[in-house]
Enzyme design. Structure first.
Site, PDB file in Angstrom:
ATOM      1  N   GLU A  74       0.820  -1.217   0.000  1.00 10.30           N
ATOM      2  CA  GLU A  74       0.000   0.000   0.000  1.00 10.30           C
ATOM      3  C   GLU A  74       0.849   1.259   0.000  1.00 10.30           C
ATOM      4  O   GLU A  74       0.529   2.228  -0.687  1.00 10.30           O
ATOM      5  CB  GLU A  74      -0.920   0.016   1.213  1.00 10.30           C
ATOM      6  CG  GLU A  74      -1.773   1.275   1.272  1.00 10.30           C
ATOM      7  CD  GLU A  74      -2.761   1.293   2.410  1.00 10.30           C
ATOM      8  OE1 GLU A  74      -3.644   2.172   2.398  1.00 10.30           O
ATOM      9  OE2 GLU A  74      -2.652   0.453   3.323  1.00 10.30           O
ATOM     10  N   ILE A  97      -0.688  -2.001   7.695  1.00 10.74           N
ATOM     11  CA  ILE A  97      -1.636  -1.726   8.774  1.00 10.74           C
ATOM     12  C   ILE A  97      -2.968  -1.381   8.124  1.00 10.74           C
ATOM     13  O   ILE A  97      -3.165  -0.268   7.630  1.00 10.74           O
ATOM     14  CB  ILE A  97      -1.171  -0.583   9.692  1.00 10.74           C
ATOM     15  CG1 ILE A  97       0.179  -0.924  10.340  1.00 10.74           C
ATOM     16  CG2 ILE A  97      -2.230  -0.325  10.768  1.00 10.74           C
ATOM     17  CD1 ILE A  97       0.738   0.178  11.230  1.00 10.74           C
ATOM     18  N   THR A 100      -5.653   2.118   9.538  1.00 13.62           N
ATOM     19  CA  THR A 100      -4.644   3.021  10.088  1.00 13.62           C
ATOM     20  C   THR A 100      -5.238   4.032  11.062  1.00 13.62           C
ATOM     21  O   THR A 100      -4.615   4.357  12.086  1.00 13.62           O
ATOM     22  CB  THR A 100      -3.904   3.747   8.949  1.00 13.62           C
ATOM     23  OG1 THR A 100      -3.216   2.780   8.152  1.00 13.62           O
ATOM     24  CG2 THR A 100      -2.892   4.736   9.487  1.00 13.62           C
TER      25      THR A 100
END
Length: 274
Positions: A74, A97, A100
Site C-alpha cells: 500500500e 496496517i 490506520t
C-alpha cells in the site's frame, strides 16, 4: 528453467511467519507512541511512520525468503522480483496496517494483511489483528481458518435479519454519497456497522460474526487476503451488475443474501458517486 509453482500451503506458511513478526512490530510502535507521517487522498487519510516501517519489514522479509517474487504494498507500490525479463509468477499483496485511523487512535480493530498471488490468482492469505493476535488464514481450496477451527459463514437467509458491515471513503463527497446509500439500506437490514478495517471486516463476516459486507473504494491490498478468507468460508464475492470485486464495489454475502443485497445496492447506485 522456471522454478515449479510453490503450493499454496508453502506460501501461507511464509505469510503467517512474516505477518506475526510485522504485527509485533506494529504493536510495539503503537505502545511507544505513533505519529502521522503523511496523508494520502485527503487530510483525513493518514499514513503513520509505523505503516512505512512495517511495510519495509515485510518487504525485506519476503525478499529474503523468496527473492524472485514481486511485492505490491500500500505505501510503496510495486517492486518487481526476479532477475530476468519474465514477470514473477508469485506476487505478494501487502497492507502493513489495515485500519490506520483505528491504529492511530488505539482502537483494537486494525491488522496486518498479506496475500500471495500465483499467476494472477490469490491462493493464500493471512490477516492478523495487531492488538488481539486473532489470526485468520486461508488457501485456495483449503478452507478458511481461525484458531484451528474451520470457518463457515452465516446461514441467515432473510436480509431483514442481517447485520451488515460497510465502510466509507475519505473524500467528503464520496462519504456523502455512501451515507445516502446507508440511509436507504438500513430499513431493509437488522443493522449496519462501520468498523474501519476492510480486511478484518471480511474475516468477521467469514466466521459469521456479521452476516454480510459491502464497500466501494477498496484497493487490492484491502481485500486480497480477507477476500480469500471470506470466499473459502462460503461467502459469495462480487461487484455490481456482474462485475468482479474491485474498486467500484465489493460485496461479500452468503448465497441466500447476496442477490437481495445486490438488488438494493444497485437500486441506490452504491458504486456511483465520486
Amino acid at each position: 528453467m522456471d522454478r515449479p509453482a510453490p503450493p499454496p500451503s508453502e506460501l501461507l506458511e511464509i505469510a503467517i511467519d512474516v505477518a506475526r513478526d510485522a504485527a509485533a512490530t506494529a504493536y510495539r510502535m503503537r505502545i511507544e507512541g505513533v505519529s502521522v507521517a503523511a496523508t494520502k487522498s485527503t487530510v483525513t487519510d493518514v499514513v503513520t511512520a509505523a505503516d512505512r516501517a512495517v511495510e519495509r519489514q515485510i518487504t525485506d522479509a519476503l525478499r529474503r525468503l523468496r527473492p524472485g517474487d514481486a511485492v505490491l504494498g500500500e505505501e510503496y507500490g510495486t517492486a518487481d522480483g526476479g532477475t530476468t525479463d519474465a514477470p514473477a509468477r508469485v506476487r505478494w499483496i501487502v497492507d502493513p496496517i489495515d485500519g490506520t485511523v483505528n491504529y492511530l487512535y488505539g482502537l483494537p480493530h486494525c491488522a496486518v494483511s498479506i496475500a500471495a498471488e500465483l499467476d494472477g490468482a490469490v491462493v493464500a492469505g493471512v490477516v492478523r489483528n495487531i492488538h488481539t493476535g486473532e489470526e485468520w488464514t486461508a488457501t485456495a481450496g483449503g478452507g478458511a481458518w481461525r484458531a484451528g477451527e474451520r470457518l463457515r459463514c452465516s446461514t441467515e437467509t432473510d436480509l431483514g435479519q442481517a447485520l451488515v458491515i460497510t465502510g466509507f471513503g475519505y473524500d467528503a463527497r464520496r462519504r456523502a454519497h455512501q451515507a445516502r446509500v446507508v440511509a436507504e439500506l438500513i430499513p431493509y437490514v437488522r443493522d449496519i456497522r462501520r468498523l474501519g478495517a476492510a480486511a478484518l471486516d471480511l474475516c468477521l463476516v467469514a466466521e459469521g460474526r456479521a452476516d454480510a459486507y459491502y464497500e466501494k473504494g477498496l484497493a487490492a491490498w484491502d481485500q486480497a487476503a480477507g477476500g480469500l478468507v471470506a470466499a473459502e468460508a462460503g461467502l459469495r464475492i462480487g461487484g455490481l451488475k456482474g462485475l468482479p470485486p474491485g474498486p467500484e464495489m465489493v460485496i461479500a454475502a452468503p448465497p441466500a443474501l447476496y442477490d437481495p443485497l445486490h438488488e438494493h445496492l444497485t437500486r441506490w447506485d452504491a458504486a456511483g458517486g465520486p
